[in-house]
Design an enzyme around this catalytic site. Sequence first.
Site, PDB file in Angstrom:
ATOM      1  CB  VAL A   1       6.251  18.884   9.567  1.00  0.00           C
ATOM      2  CG1 VAL A   1       6.379  19.384   8.140  1.00  0.00           C
ATOM      3  CG2 VAL A   1       5.059  17.946   9.708  1.00  0.00           C
TER       4      VAL A   1
ATOM      5  CG  HIS B   1       4.756  23.868  11.593  1.00  0.00           C
ATOM      6  ND1 HIS B   1       5.844  23.059  11.309  1.00  0.00           N
ATOM      7  CD2 HIS B   1       4.035  23.207  12.523  1.00  0.00           C
ATOM      8  CE1 HIS B   1       5.771  21.951  12.026  1.00  0.00           C
ATOM      9  NE2 HIS B   1       4.692  22.023  12.786  1.00  0.00           N
TER      10      HIS B   1
ATOM     11  N   GLY C   1      10.548  18.250  19.525  1.00  0.00           N
ATOM     12  CA  GLY C   1       9.301  17.623  19.094  1.00  0.00           C
ATOM     13  C   GLY C   1       8.869  17.950  17.677  1.00  0.00           C
ATOM     14  CD  GLN C   2      11.000  21.461  13.038  1.00  0.00           C
ATOM     15  OE1 GLN C   2      12.082  21.648  13.589  1.00  0.00           O
ATOM     16  NE2 GLN C   2      10.619  22.134  11.970  1.00  0.00           N
TER      17      GLN C   2
END
Length: 126
Positions: free
Chosen positions: A90, A94, A87-88
């Site tokens: 960007v 982070h 689901g990353q």
Amino acid sequence: MICPFCTLPPERVIDSNAFGVAIRDGFPISPGHTLIIPNRHVGSFFELEGNERAQLLTLLDRAKTVLDAEFKPHGYNIGINDGPAAGQTVPHLHIHLIPRFTNDRPDPRGGVRWIIPEKADYWSHR
């Protein structure tokens, strides 16, 4: 594509050290939702060097102290979406620090397991 975390405006930064910054999430799940972001552009937690990882976790601890004082949450979810399949969205690592509050969800059991809802409720033996 320009990385939004490599070009953060300084006014978004609420804490920093030599290896990373802390900002409030632009699309918060709960009040105080904070991101810990390395200065170095890496996509994965597993690409971090040892000292870099330790210093990001120091920022995570400091962010929790601030959130405890400001929002007094009853718990936290700490999460990393590592890779597109996870689901990353960007492609710059982070770490999410998400304050949780009693009754913010009818039944919070299972926590991060709800990313695949049919596997989240393991305790009721459905």
